[in-house]
Motif scaffolding. Structure first.
Motif, PDB file in Angstrom:
ATOM      1  N   UNK A 198       0.837  -1.195   0.000  1.00 45.58           N
ATOM      2  CA  UNK A 198       0.000   0.000   0.000  1.00 45.58           C
ATOM      3  C   UNK A 198       0.877   1.252   0.000  1.00 45.58           C
ATOM      4  N   UNK A 199       0.317   2.329  -0.550  1.00 49.67           N
ATOM      5  CA  UNK A 199       1.068   3.576  -0.642  1.00 49.67           C
ATOM      6  C   UNK A 199       0.727   4.580   0.452  1.00 49.67           C
ATOM      7  N   UNK A 200      -0.481   4.468   0.994  1.00 50.61           N
ATOM      8  CA  UNK A 200      -0.945   5.463   1.962  1.00 50.61           C
ATOM      9  C   UNK A 200      -1.704   4.773   3.093  1.00 50.61           C
ATOM     10  N   UNK A 201      -1.639   5.375   4.274  1.00 46.72           N
ATOM     11  CA  UNK A 201      -2.314   4.789   5.430  1.00 46.72           C
ATOM     12  C   UNK A 201      -2.800   5.900   6.352  1.00 46.72           C
ATOM     13  N   UNK A 209      -6.811   2.589   8.038  1.00 46.34           N
ATOM     14  CA  UNK A 209      -7.290   2.354   6.675  1.00 46.34           C
ATOM     15  C   UNK A 209      -6.127   2.567   5.715  1.00 46.34           C
ATOM     16  N   UNK A 210      -5.881   1.578   4.858  1.00 41.06           N
ATOM     17  CA  UNK A 210      -4.747   1.617   3.933  1.00 41.06           C
ATOM     18  C   UNK A 210      -5.251   1.716   2.496  1.00 41.06           C
ATOM     19  N   UNK A 211      -4.517   2.464   1.662  1.00 43.16           N
ATOM     20  CA  UNK A 211      -4.953   2.697   0.284  1.00 43.16           C
ATOM     21  C   UNK A 211      -3.787   2.651  -0.696  1.00 43.16           C
ATOM     22  N   UNK A 212      -4.112   2.258  -1.934  1.00 42.94           N
ATOM     23  CA  UNK A 212      -3.143   2.380  -3.023  1.00 42.94           C
ATOM     24  C   UNK A 212      -3.065   3.820  -3.492  1.00 42.94           C
ATOM     25  N   UNK A 213      -4.223   4.466  -3.576  1.00 43.53           N
ATOM     26  CA  UNK A 213      -4.335   5.834  -4.090  1.00 43.53           C
ATOM     27  C   UNK A 213      -4.841   6.751  -2.990  1.00 43.53           C
TER      28      UNK A 213
END
Length: 292
Positions: A198-201, A209-213
């Motif tokens: 993942x790139x962002x958290x 909550x973790x996200x690619x974008x």
């Protein structure tokens, strides 16, 4: 003066007095009507203001609900996990000595499961110091920011290899949030690549909550749900931390790595501040303050 003339004069005086009383009554009636009109206007204005506030609150809640619904529908598109209720890893302070820090690195404290990695942390033991609210271009040891979480902060992390466009978007969101309704925000680079690529958290006490974008709407919804008094931080309600306050360690533009991370990622002169401030407390607990 004859009795007839005297009686006539008395009648004229009575008539004039009656006319004066009638005029005064009429004037008072007009003034009373004006006063009632003013009071009525004030009531109308107050009711309109209250109605406007109620309407605005309803509109705001509706807008927030619509935003949350739209975000929920886009999580897959953005490569985001659901808002995860994380395991309670406890709390408590780690001593600021090298030996204590080496014995409790992030990987030992912030354990997770195969399905849900424990980092970035959402609870667990941490340093007695905190970092100030802000948007930082450097990595920060999560053993510091976990203390921020305990105080009701939301910490937004970006991976070292995250896309530059997304990083800039996260930083812009952080600046706007801090300047707006959410001053207790920290945005920083994580000290190593985030789990599962993942790139962002986004982290709050017990939640992640973790996200690619990176998406500002996702960050808004998460922050509204868990920021300060809406969250579960055991010391929520404490004002945001500022540079120069007791127990607040400012990264000052360089990576903030404490042992044993400093051996892997490079030394940090700020460690001296942590050692010097080992017994410092960044805030007074409200309950302790009340008992004094």
């Amino acid at each position: 003066m004859s009795e007839e003339e005297y009686a006539s004069k008395r009648e004229r005086q009575k008539a004039r007095r009656a006319e004066r009383l009638e005029r005064e009554a009429a004037t008072a009636k007009v003034a009373n009507r004006k006063q009632q009109g003013i009071y009525g206007l004030i009531v109308v204005v107050v009711l309109a203001l209250i109605g406007g506030l109620v309407v605005n609150q309803i509109n705001q809640r509706n807008a927030e609900a619509e935003q949350a619904e739209a975000v929920a529908a886009r999580l897959g598109e953005l490569g985001c996990t659901e808002d995860i209720r994380m395991e309670d890893l406890g709390g408590g302070h780690i001593a600021g000595s090298p030996e204590a820090l080496i014995a409790e690195p992030p990987s030992v404290i912030y354990t997770g499961t195969d399905e849900v990695p424990g980092e970035p942390p959402s609870s667990g033991r941490h340093l007695g110091q905190v970092v100030p609210s802000g948007v930082f271009d450097v990595p920060i040891d999560p053993r510091l920011t976990t203390h921020n979480l305990e105080h009701g902060y939301v910490v937004a992390w970006y991976s070292p290899d995250a896309p530059a466009e997304g990083v800039e978007a996260m930083k812009a969101w952080g600046e706007s949030a801090i300047d707006g309704d959410f001053p207790k925000i920290v945005v920083a680079e994580y000290y190593e690549p985030l789990p599962d690529g993942k790139n962002f958290s986004l982290s709050a006490w017990f939640h992640r909550q973790d996200c690619d974008t990176f998406d500002a709407d996702v960050a808004d919804v998460f922050t509204r749900a868990y920021y300060d008094t809406s969250g579960e931080g055991p010391e929520k309600g404490i004002p945001g931390h500022t540079i120069g306050a007791q127990g607040v360690i400012d990264p000052e533009g360089e990576p903030l790595f404490l042992p044993p991370l400093d051996e892997q990622f490079g030394t940090s002169s700020i460690f001296e501040d942590v050692e010097d401030a080992e017994d410092a407390s960044p805030v007074i607990d409200p309950s302790e303050q009340a008992s004094e």
